[in-house]
Write an enzyme that holds these catalytic residues in place. Structure first.
Site, mmCIF file in Angstrom:
data_model
loop_
_atom_site.group_PDB
_atom_site.id
_atom_site.type_symbol
_atom_site.label_atom_id
_atom_site.label_comp_id
_atom_site.label_asym_id
_atom_site.label_seq_id
_atom_site.Cartn_x
_atom_site.Cartn_y
_atom_site.Cartn_z
ATOM 1 N N GLY A 1 51.230 29.066 35.823
ATOM 2 C CA GLY A 1 51.200 27.975 36.816
ATOM 3 C C GLY A 1 50.955 26.987 35.551
ATOM 4 N NE ARG B 1 50.882 36.472 42.889
ATOM 5 C CZ ARG B 1 50.811 35.751 43.576
ATOM 6 N NH1 ARG B 1 51.498 36.493 44.744
ATOM 7 N NH2 ARG B 1 50.304 34.452 43.902
ATOM 8 C CB THR B 2 56.485 33.845 42.398
ATOM 9 O OG1 THR B 2 55.834 33.240 41.718
ATOM 10 C CG2 THR B 2 56.141 34.927 43.052
ATOM 11 C CB THR C 1 40.716 29.987 28.960
ATOM 12 O OG1 THR C 1 42.117 30.385 29.456
ATOM 13 C CG2 THR C 1 40.327 29.928 27.421
ATOM 14 C CB ILE D 1 46.137 26.684 32.608
ATOM 15 C CG1 ILE D 1 45.390 25.465 34.007
ATOM 16 C CG2 ILE D 1 45.827 27.173 31.581
ATOM 17 C CD1 ILE D 1 44.179 26.031 34.334
ATOM 18 C CD GLU E 1 31.276 33.566 33.285
ATOM 19 O OE1 GLU E 1 31.565 32.491 33.855
ATOM 20 O OE2 GLU E 1 32.531 33.808 33.178
ATOM 21 C CG HIS F 1 32.788 29.795 32.911
ATOM 22 N ND1 HIS F 1 33.179 30.638 33.501
ATOM 23 C CD2 HIS F 1 34.316 28.251 33.341
ATOM 24 C CE1 HIS F 1 34.460 30.336 34.762
ATOM 25 N NE2 HIS F 1 34.942 29.379 34.038
ATOM 26 N N GLY G 1 36.831 26.323 29.619
ATOM 27 C CA GLY G 1 36.921 25.591 29.378
ATOM 28 C C GLY G 1 37.789 24.155 30.029
ATOM 29 N NE ARG H 1 36.762 32.685 37.487
ATOM 30 C CZ ARG H 1 36.837 30.705 37.197
ATOM 31 N NH1 ARG H 1 37.188 30.717 36.425
ATOM 32 N NH2 ARG H 1 37.008 29.989 38.194
HETATM 33 C C1 DGY Z 1 37.658 26.604 36.965
HETATM 34 O O1 DGY Z 1 37.740 25.519 37.337
HETATM 35 O O2 DGY Z 1 37.835 27.448 38.249
HETATM 36 C C2 DGY Z 1 37.257 26.824 35.740
HETATM 37 O O3 DGY Z 1 36.541 28.478 35.241
HETATM 38 C C3 DGY Z 1 35.949 26.190 35.873
HETATM 39 O O4 DGY Z 1 36.206 24.596 35.495
#
Ligand code: DGY
Length: 312
Positions: free
Chosen positions: A154, A176-177, A230, A156, A260, A279, A281, A232
């Protein structure tokens, strides 16, 4: 109209909300208890929330007047989306605005683990760097020229790929796609895992991706390869990862964990070869502001029965 805010928010956001709605804000850093949340939700039309506050069927059942859930996050694994949609509740999140910050951090972790930055920092601070430059001190691995496998392409994942091209990396990817991204070689998951020097996760946590980086798949990774997460924690079999880190077979750069905050007795804290972040990111001033702006816009639109700028 009434709004519940499930976590402490910046004063500026609170002032804006107070001008428009009757607001109730959970001011403590301890997450709002689920029974309190349920009682608040029974009385409001909108909720501004984030990933530390699970919004499952149980708390949403009594939320009879709720029109909109707006989360200050791109990830929505803390919300029972199917149930909310069945209840006719509009859902907004914050895609796009945190892409660059998260991609920067993923690459930062690749460099930090490969070049052993945390160990170097600890050594200097401890006064243990006593004999100057040494040819064998903290030898690491190069990001430049390495093969990096991106799982999830995606926005990111694509932003990470763009950065890696500057390092002369060979970029493999799985999505996945299937999609086409210039300079990126798409492969199946097994080929990616067994060829990459670094594997970086950029997929959402869903029923399909939970535990996707299983013991067996970690076993496909090359000796000394690095796992960067970064996304989950729940995407990875953490028990298997801990074992691979403990024996020194794999290295890791982790910003997210299945639980967490990371419990004080977590084994991760004592393992070699990994860099652990809390966490962060999306944690830059600019990105956080943009996330709040988008989440507030989603909330206001939902309260006014208008389309959300970033709807799910
Ligand atoms: C999100 O937005 O899902 C990140 O993990 C935290 O900003």
């Amino acid at each position: 109209m009434k709004v519940a805010v499930t976590f402490p928010i910046p004063e500026a956001a609170k002032v804006l909300l107070d001008e428009m709605f009757e607001c109730r804000v959970w001011e403590s850093d301890v997450p709002i208890p689920q029974d309190t949340l349920a009682s608040w939700l029974a009385e409001v039309q909108g909720v501004l929330t984030t990933l530390t506050c699970p919004l499952g069927e149980e708390v949403l059942t009594g939320a009879q007047n709720l029109k909109v859930i707006s989360t200050v996050s791109v990830g929505v694994d803390h919300i029972d989306i199917d149930f909310a949609k069945r209840q006719g509740i509009a859902l907004g999140h914050t895609p796009g605005v945190l892409t660059d910050s998260t991609a920067d951090l993923a690459v930062g972790l690749m460099l930090a683990v490969g070049r052993r930055m945390a160990e170097g920092d600890a050594l200097v601070r401890a006064g243990a760097w006593s004999d100057g430059w040494k040819p064998n001190l903290l030898l690491g691995t190069d990001l430049s020229g390495s093969t990096v496998g991106l799982i999830g392409m995606g926005p990111i994942g694509q932003a990470v790929a763009k950065r890696l091209k500057g390092f002369g990396c060979h970029v493999l990817a799985w999505n996945r796609t299937p999609r086409e991204v210039a300079g990126v070689e798409f492969t199946d998951l097994e080929t990616l895992l067994s060829n990459a020097d670094i594997v970086s996760l950029h997929t959402a946590l869903t029923d399909d991706t939970r535990g996707m980086i299983s013991r067996e798949r970690l076993g496909l990774m090359k000796d000394q390869a690095m796992l960067i997460n970064t996304a989950r924690g729940g995407i990875v079999d953490e028990v298997a990862l801990v074992e691979a880190l403990a024996t020194g077979r794999l290295r890791a750069g982790l910003d997210v964990y299945a639980e967490e905050p990371l419990p004080l007795d977590s084994v991760f804290r004592s393992l070699p070869g990994c860099v652990l972040l809390p966490h962060v990111g999306s944690a830059t001033e600019r990105t956080r502001r943009a996330m709040f702006e988008l989440a507030l816009a989603n909330l206001v639109a939902g309260m006014q029965d208008e389309p959300l700028p970033a709807a799910l």
